[in-house]
Design a protein around this motif. Structure first.
Motif, PDB file in Angstrom:
ATOM      1  N   GLY A  29       0.822  -1.219   0.000  1.00 18.50           N
ATOM      2  CA  GLY A  29       0.000   0.000   0.000  1.00 18.50           C
ATOM      3  C   GLY A  29       0.850   1.261   0.000  1.00 18.50           C
ATOM      4  N   GLN A  30       2.160   1.095   0.190  1.00 13.48           N
ATOM      5  CA  GLN A  30       3.073   2.248   0.182  1.00 13.48           C
ATOM      6  C   GLN A  30       4.029   2.108  -0.997  1.00 13.48           C
ATOM      7  N   LEU A  31       4.797   3.155  -1.196  1.00 13.47           N
ATOM      8  CA  LEU A  31       5.703   3.233  -2.333  1.00 13.47           C
ATOM      9  C   LEU A  31       7.125   3.401  -1.800  1.00 13.47           C
ATOM     10  N   ILE A  32       8.051   2.587  -2.292  1.00 10.10           N
ATOM     11  CA  ILE A  32       9.466   2.748  -1.896  1.00 10.10           C
ATOM     12  C   ILE A  32      10.247   3.299  -3.082  1.00 10.10           C
ATOM     13  N   THR A  33      11.000   4.357  -2.824  1.00  4.46           N
ATOM     14  CA  THR A  33      11.902   4.927  -3.840  1.00  4.46           C
ATOM     15  C   THR A  33      13.278   5.137  -3.192  1.00  4.46           C
ATOM     16  N   PRO A  34      14.299   5.352  -4.004  1.00  3.02           N
ATOM     17  CA  PRO A  34      15.575   5.769  -3.405  1.00  3.02           C
ATOM     18  C   PRO A  34      15.372   7.046  -2.591  1.00  3.02           C
ATOM     19  N   GLY A  35      16.169   7.243  -1.566  1.00  8.98           N
ATOM     20  CA  GLY A  35      16.100   8.482  -0.791  1.00  8.98           C
ATOM     21  C   GLY A  35      16.322   9.678  -1.701  1.00  8.98           C
ATOM     22  N   PHE A  36      15.690  10.793  -1.347  1.00  8.77           N
ATOM     23  CA  PHE A  36      15.853  12.005  -2.157  1.00  8.77           C
ATOM     24  C   PHE A  36      17.259  12.592  -1.960  1.00  8.77           C
ATOM     25  N   ILE A  37      17.728  13.248  -3.012  1.00  5.84           N
ATOM     26  CA  ILE A  37      19.031  13.927  -2.980  1.00  5.84           C
ATOM     27  C   ILE A  37      18.793  15.416  -3.221  1.00  5.84           C
ATOM     28  N   ASP A  38      19.173  16.225  -2.277  1.00  4.36           N
ATOM     29  CA  ASP A  38      19.017  17.685  -2.339  1.00  4.36           C
ATOM     30  C   ASP A  38      20.403  18.255  -2.618  1.00  4.36           C
ATOM     31  N   THR A  39      20.582  18.857  -3.793  1.00  8.69           N
ATOM     32  CA  THR A  39      21.946  19.233  -4.190  1.00  8.69           C
ATOM     33  C   THR A  39      22.342  20.668  -3.838  1.00  8.69           C
ATOM     34  N   HIS A  40      21.511  21.357  -3.058  1.00 10.92           N
ATOM     35  CA  HIS A  40      21.932  22.715  -2.687  1.00 10.92           C
ATOM     36  C   HIS A  40      21.145  23.208  -1.471  1.00 10.92           C
ATOM     37  N   LEU A  41      21.815  23.338  -0.347  1.00 14.78           N
ATOM     38  CA  LEU A  41      21.206  24.006   0.803  1.00 14.78           C
ATOM     39  C   LEU A  41      22.266  24.344   1.856  1.00 14.78           C
ATOM     40  N   HIS A  42      21.846  25.193   2.789  1.00 23.19           N
ATOM     41  CA  HIS A  42      22.766  25.782   3.769  1.00 23.19           C
ATOM     42  C   HIS A  42      22.300  25.392   5.173  1.00 23.19           C
ATOM     43  N   TYR A  43      23.059  24.520   5.847  1.00 31.80           N
ATOM     44  CA  TYR A  43      22.571  24.128   7.176  1.00 31.80           C
ATOM     45  C   TYR A  43      22.579  25.279   8.191  1.00 31.80           C
ATOM     46  N   PRO A  44      23.550  26.234   8.078  1.00 35.63           N
ATOM     47  CA  PRO A  44      23.533  27.324   9.068  1.00 35.63           C
ATOM     48  C   PRO A  44      22.335  28.251   8.918  1.00 35.63           C
ATOM     49  N   THR A  99      22.635  22.767  15.720  1.00 38.37           N
ATOM     50  CA  THR A  99      21.906  23.091  14.491  1.00 38.37           C
ATOM     51  C   THR A  99      22.045  21.963  13.469  1.00 38.37           C
ATOM     52  N   ALA A 100      23.248  21.383  13.387  1.00 38.56           N
ATOM     53  CA  ALA A 100      23.460  20.268  12.445  1.00 38.56           C
ATOM     54  C   ALA A 100      22.540  19.096  12.795  1.00 38.56           C
ATOM     55  N   GLU A 101      22.374  18.817  14.071  1.00 39.84           N
ATOM     56  CA  GLU A 101      21.506  17.701  14.480  1.00 39.84           C
ATOM     57  C   GLU A 101      20.052  17.981  14.078  1.00 39.84           C
ATOM     58  N   PHE A 102      19.598  19.190  14.349  1.00 42.45           N
ATOM     59  CA  PHE A 102      18.214  19.527  13.975  1.00 42.45           C
ATOM     60  C   PHE A 102      18.037  19.431  12.464  1.00 42.45           C
ATOM     61  N   PHE A 103      19.010  19.985  11.759  1.00 39.55           N
ATOM     62  CA  PHE A 103      18.976  19.999  10.282  1.00 39.55           C
ATOM     63  C   PHE A 103      18.902  18.575   9.725  1.00 39.55           C
ATOM     64  N   LEU A 104      19.728  17.680  10.240  1.00 39.40           N
ATOM     65  CA  LEU A 104      19.716  16.295   9.738  1.00 39.40           C
ATOM     66  C   LEU A 104      18.397  15.608  10.085  1.00 39.40           C
ATOM     67  N   ASP A 105      17.878  15.870  11.281  1.00 39.71           N
ATOM     68  CA  ASP A 105      16.552  15.331  11.631  1.00 39.71           C
ATOM     69  C   ASP A 105      15.521  15.762  10.590  1.00 39.71           C
ATOM     70  N   GLU A 106      15.584  17.030  10.245  1.00 39.39           N
ATOM     71  CA  GLU A 106      14.593  17.588   9.318  1.00 39.39           C
ATOM     72  C   GLU A 106      14.743  16.974   7.924  1.00 39.39           C
ATOM     73  N   LEU A 107      15.976  16.830   7.464  1.00 40.81           N
ATOM     74  CA  LEU A 107      16.190  16.185   6.154  1.00 40.81           C
ATOM     75  C   LEU A 107      15.588  14.785   6.154  1.00 40.81           C
ATOM     76  N   LEU A 108      15.878  14.017   7.189  1.00 42.00           N
ATOM     77  CA  LEU A 108      15.412  12.627   7.223  1.00 42.00           C
ATOM     78  C   LEU A 108      13.895  12.569   7.325  1.00 42.00           C
ATOM     79  N   ARG A 109      13.296  13.497   8.059  1.00 42.98           N
ATOM     80  CA  ARG A 109      11.832  13.572   8.138  1.00 42.98           C
ATOM     81  C   ARG A 109      11.215  13.814   6.764  1.00 42.98           C
ATOM     82  N   CYS A 110      11.969  14.517   5.907  1.00 42.20           N
ATOM     83  CA  CYS A 110      11.479  14.837   4.565  1.00 42.20           C
ATOM     84  C   CYS A 110      11.930  13.807   3.533  1.00 42.20           C
ATOM     85  N   GLY A 111      12.650  12.785   3.953  1.00 43.12           N
ATOM     86  CA  GLY A 111      13.053  11.731   3.028  1.00 43.12           C
ATOM     87  C   GLY A 111      14.316  12.035   2.241  1.00 43.12           C
TER      88      GLY A 111
END
Ligand code: GUN
Ligand code: ZN
Length: 435
Positions: free
Chosen positions: A68-83, A119-131
């Motif tokens: 009932g769900q869909l599996i894809t490769p994880g998304f790759i975001d090629t430009h952003l600023h963690y600070p 900030t890096a920890e929060f940022f990585l949490d957020e990335l993973l939450r968004c896939g």
């Protein structure tokens, strides 16, 4: 149980991944409505129809049931600023005032390693939450901001690319590199590049904030470490383009400034690329450089509309970036949503399949990482996500009516965000689960 397959896991769901670019190749994607993804030792072992693969599983390996769900490769975001995480959604009338008013004061705080790590920890949490399982990330000028980011990423065993911003003019004194900015970058490359899953990006912020001497030294560094990445900004905003024209009157174009210094090559990622002309796009393609297209940022700052048709005409390598904090969402689904509308406003059309390609295999190709991440080819690192087509009442209602894969993906991109990401896996390990 024997230990021979103790590191094997299997996941039953609909599977989608790509072999090629759907804009140019008819047989670009693989779709398994009732599929099975088999992972061993953190890498993809097989991906295909459940009916074909189920019997190949050793006794004792029971598939995880994501039907009932869909599996894809994880998304790759090629430009952003963690600070810039803490200053997302900060208003300003355009790029240059936004940098002055919000960005530089915010980045100053990253001289403090504790602030950087939190900030890096929060940022990585957020990335993973968004896939998002791989991202190409700007740190600040402070080397401690790079250490903090890579330490946090390494602890989670994520495939991340990042680097220290290089900037030695047209910026506040508190963010200005001294003589040693490029040497410090070399030290960081020695420390982090290819350590576990970490990769280094040489990061001149953009042409206006580096002296000729710094750009020259940066290019030498990029030649000395040819398998590193390069990331910078180009042709984002009209005022910025005019400024670069005044600073470099001898250059044919803004992009040409980078080419003259020797900064265009494979694994060079150029953020925005809004105001490039045909010759610029041809130079991007000829040098193997790639564009990171950042629609939420470009709309937010009023920078302009990326021309997908022109870029594709030159066969420029393309990928998608959120550009947080000028970007307004960490979600690659929301980034697709805005990319689609940007393409429409330019008179062209971006199918959902193409957008999912750009956020997975397309990005991996743009980065020279095909075979490492971005697909389910055997041997690829098992970074993947589970998407829930019923994540919201509206999505459930719309996707129940879908008549094609394209309609399903389109609904996910236009209506979806972090709520769609039910689970995120990195190197075969569950790193986010939506409860
Ligand atoms: N150009 C130079 N620096 C930046 C930045 O931090 N964000 C964006 N969007 N553009 C830039
Ligand atoms: Zn940026």
């Amino acid at each position: 149980m024997s230990t021979a397959f103790k590191n094997m896991q299997a996941y039953r769901a609909s599977l989608l991944h790509f072999h090629a670019d759907p804009a140019f190749d008819g047989a670009a994607h693989a779709w398994h409505e009732d599929g099975l993804l088999v992972v061993e030792d953190g890498r993809v072992k097989a991906a295909g129809d459940y009916a074909a693969l189920a019997d190949t599983l050793p006794a004792g390996v029971t598939p995880h049931d994501y039907r009932g769900q869909l599996i894809t490769p994880g998304f790759i975001d090629t430009h952003l600023h963690y600070p810039q995480t803490d200053m997302i959604a900060s208003p300003a009338p355009g790029l240059l005032p936004w940098l002055e008013t919000y960005t530089f004061p915010t980045e100053r705080r990253f001289e403090d390693p504790a602030h950087a790590r939190a900030t890096a920890e929060f940022f990585l949490d957020e990335l993973l939450r968004c896939g998002t399982t791989t991202a190409v990330v700007y740190c600040t000028v402070h080397p401690q901001s790079v250490d903090a980011f890579f330490e946090a990423s390494e602890a989670r065993n994520l495939r991340m690319v990042a680097g220290k911003v290089l900037m030695d003019r047209h910026c506040p004194d508190f963010l200005r590199d001294g003589e040693g900015g490029v040497g410090t970058s070399a030290d960081l490359i020695e420390k982090w590049h290819k350590r576990g899953r970490q990769l280094y990006a040489i990061t001149p912020r953009f042409a206006p904030t580096s002296t000729d001497a710094q750009l020259r030294a940066t290019a030498e560094l990029a030649k000395a470490y040819p398998d590193t990445f390069i990331q910078t900004h180009v042709s984002e905003n009209k005022d910025e383009c005019k400024w670069v024209g005044e600073l470099h009157p001898q250059a044919r174009s803004y992009l040409d400034v980078y080419e003259r210094f020797g900064l265009m090559r494979p694994r060079a990622l150029f953020g925005h690329c809004i105001w490039l002309d045909d010759e610029d796009f041809a130079r991007m393609a000829a040098t193997g450089s790639a564009a990171a297209v950042c629609p939420t940022s470009n709309l937010f700052l009023g920078s302009g509309l990326f021309d997908f048709e022109r870029a594709d005409g030159a066969r420029t390598l393309l990928s998608l970036g959120t550009d947080v904090g000028a970007g307004t969402s960490f979600s690659m689904l929301q980034t697709m949503n805005e990319a689609y509308k940007v393409a429409r406003l330019k008179g062209s059309y971006l199918p959902a399949l193409r957008m999912f390609y750009l956020a997975t295999l397309g990005a991996a190709r743009a980065m020279g990482l095909e075979g490492t991440v971005g697909s389910f080819a055997p041997g690829t690192e098992a970074d993947f996500i589970v998407l829930d087509p019923k994540a919201t009442p509206l999505l459930a209602r719309r996707t129940a009516q879908r008549e094609s894969l394209e309609e399903l993906l389109f609904a996910l991109a236009l209506l979806g965000d972090d709520r769609v990401i039910k689970a995120t896996y990195a190197a075969g390990t569950l790193v986010h689960s939506r409860t």
